[in-house]
Design a protein around this motif. Structure first.
Motif, PDB file in Angstrom:
ATOM      1  N   MET A 190       0.838  -1.196   0.000  1.00 17.47           N
ATOM      2  CA  MET A 190       0.000   0.000   0.000  1.00 17.47           C
ATOM      3  C   MET A 190       0.876   1.250   0.000  1.00 17.47           C
ATOM      4  O   MET A 190       1.809   1.361   0.792  1.00 17.47           O
ATOM      5  N   LYS A 222      -2.074   6.447  -0.036  1.00 13.86           N
ATOM      6  CA  LYS A 222      -3.307   5.677   0.128  1.00 13.86           C
ATOM      7  C   LYS A 222      -3.576   5.400   1.595  1.00 13.86           C
ATOM      8  O   LYS A 222      -4.727   5.481   2.064  1.00 13.86           O
ATOM      9  N   GLU A 239      -6.833   6.612   3.826  1.00 12.20           N
ATOM     10  CA  GLU A 239      -7.666   5.711   4.614  1.00 12.20           C
ATOM     11  C   GLU A 239      -7.761   6.180   6.066  1.00 12.20           C
ATOM     12  O   GLU A 239      -8.847   6.177   6.667  1.00 12.20           O
ATOM     13  N   GLU A 259      -6.127   9.777  -4.051  1.00 13.59           N
ATOM     14  CA  GLU A 259      -6.385   8.514  -3.351  1.00 13.59           C
ATOM     15  C   GLU A 259      -7.784   8.511  -2.725  1.00 13.59           C
ATOM     16  O   GLU A 259      -8.486   7.499  -2.761  1.00 13.59           O
ATOM     17  N   LYS A 276     -10.700   7.648  -4.964  1.00  9.65           N
ATOM     18  CA  LYS A 276     -10.872   6.242  -5.324  1.00  9.65           C
ATOM     19  C   LYS A 276     -11.853   5.525  -4.402  1.00  9.65           C
ATOM     20  O   LYS A 276     -12.321   4.436  -4.716  1.00  9.65           O
TER      21      LYS A 276
END
Length: 466
Positions: free
Chosen positions: A1, A5, A9, A77, A80
């Motif tokens: 990862m 990203k 998160e 990111e 997405k």
């Protein structure tokens, strides 16, 4: 990862998860969330995320500062994930439903003027470059004098420096129609009517030419460089267009709506709105000039100290109109010369924290934040470092007052607006560059020294980092 990203998160989780996010967008430095339930946002966790330089609620949005460049990559990111993304203008409309009436009004004012600023920045740079190449010392390097400059070249430089201000009402009316839900092209045409060559030129009237007199008592002139007449006409015009469109059958909408809107608004703008708000604009300018003309550098002290406090409230865009009027009427901008010291000083305070602290994360945050401030963007330094620890922000305010005082005493004035500190040097190429550098260095030095000596200690913040 990838790291970005992972950060995306963590950020989504810390603001309450996807179900707590109404929409997300970004600007040059910040990620902007509209949050459904503010209590679900874990503010401490957000600020502990890598690359985050600060976060706060403002103008109906939860704004997370990443800085230029970084914010774009994090947003890629976030986009997405299964979230509602939106443009900044779309989210501004949603955020506009929140906050009190004053906050909404000021936010709307900013939405109108912010899109115009890049053009005015370019115009200011053109003015600075013209001032540079027309200096006798610069011309002498090429064996030239001012007499050697062709009239056609001077005419070309006037096109570069004057066009945006001549047609400023068209730009403002376009943007106002866009913000208030009208048809932007109708706004453009209405604004162009205010500067029609059929009307006496505003500058000619100011120099003694006679305005047109309608009905024997209404003076009508062109409004080149004017702000308020176009702004008010844009608000009323957009609302009028929407009202007409609701009442006109769809079959005739294309013909009737723009016809009636332009007819009625041209009459209202030239005979009522223009004369009244041109006078109001004159009074506003007189007040601004009075403040800037206060003796003993008082204007510099006041504006240099309070500028970044105003930035925190988010209402600083309201001064765009003031800067435009200063450039239009004076040909320069003493306000810019003062506020650049306020910006530079916050960078100086953050730099002191970065060099003094032994904490690796704070150092990694403070150093680039200070560089960002020296490039004219103070949010990372303010919200990520200075305001978080309190005293560095205060020392930055004092540094801004010191630099502002010097700028006022030296009567420093830029050729444009909206850029400060290092980029702002381009506005002072007309023989003021050394003084401009001196003002910024004084602001930085005062803020740096005060912060180093009294504004920050790792011991004072030990609990926060425990």
């Amino acid at each position: 990862m990838s790291e970005n990203k992972r950060i995306a998160e963590e950020l989504i989780k810390s603001v309450g998860g996807p179900e707590n996010i109404e929409s997300v967008t970004h600007c040059a430095t910040r990620m902007r969330f509209i949050i459904l339930d503010e209590e679900k946002v874990d503010k401490e966790s957000v600020e502990e995320i890598d690359k985050v330089k600060g976060a706060f609620f403002n103008s109906g949005q939860y704004q997370v500062i990443f800085g230029t460049g970084t914010v774009n990559r994090i947003y890629e990111e976030i986009a997405k994930f299964d979230l509602k993304t939106s443009t900044k203008s779309e989210q501004s409309k949603e955020a506009g439903k929140k906050g009190n009436k004053l906050q909404r009004a000021i936010r709307t004012f900013g939405d109108v003027f912010v899109p115009i600023i890049p053009v005015l920045v370019a115009t200011g740079l053109f003015m600075g470059l013209r001032g540079l190449i027309m200096q006798e010392e610069i011309l002498a390097l090429f064996g030239l004098t001012t007499d050697d400059i062709s009239a056609n070249f001077l005419l070309y430089t006037e096109i570069l420096t004057d066009t945006a201000f001549i047609f400023l009402p068209a730009l403002i009316a376009w943007s106002t129609f866009r913000v208030f839900g009208g048809t932007p092209i109708i706004g453009v045409v209405l604004g162009l009517m205010l500067v029609s060559p059929a009307l006496p030129n505003a500058w000619g009237v100011a120099a003694g030419a006679e305005p047109l007199m309608f009905f024997g008592f209404i003076p009508v002139v062109g409004y080149q460089g004017a702000v308020l007449p176009a702004f008010i006409a844009g608000i009323i015009g957009a609302k009028l267009e929407k009202a007409i469109r609701k009442r006109v059958p769809e079959t005739f909408d294309l013909i009737v709506t723009p016809f009636l809107t332009l007819l009625l608004m041209s009459i209202a703008s030239l005979f009522i709105i223009g004369p009244i708000f041109h006078i109001v604009e004159t009074y506003i300018l007189d007040i601004a000039l009075f403040v800037l003309g206060l003796p003993f550098g008082l204007a510099g002290i006041l504006l240099g100290f309070f500028n970044q406090i105003i930035v925190i409230t988010g209402v600083h865009h309201i001064f765009n109109m003031l800067e435009i009027q200063l450039l239009e009427n004076l040909g320069n901008n003493p306000y810019n010369a003062i506020i650049t010291s306020a910006v530079a000083a916050q960078g100086g305070a953050a730099l002191a924290v970065g060099l003094k602290t032994k904490r690796k994360k704070l150092k990694a945050l403070a150093m680039p934040s200070s560089l960002s401030a020296f490039l004219g963007i103070t949010e990372p330094a303010i919200f990520g470092v200075n305001l978080r620890y309190g005293k560095p922000f205060l020392m930055g305010l004092i540094g801004g007052a010191a630099g502002g005082f010097l700028a006022a005493i030296l009567k420093l004035a830029g050729s444009g607006m909206a850029i400060t500190v290092i980029p702002g040097t381009l506005l002072y190429l007309d023989g003021q560059l050394l003084l401009y550098i001196l003002v910024n260095l004084v602001a930085i030095a005062v803020a740096f020294v005060l912060t180093w000596m009294f504004g920050y200690s790792d011991k004072d913040t030990q609990k926060e980092h425990a």
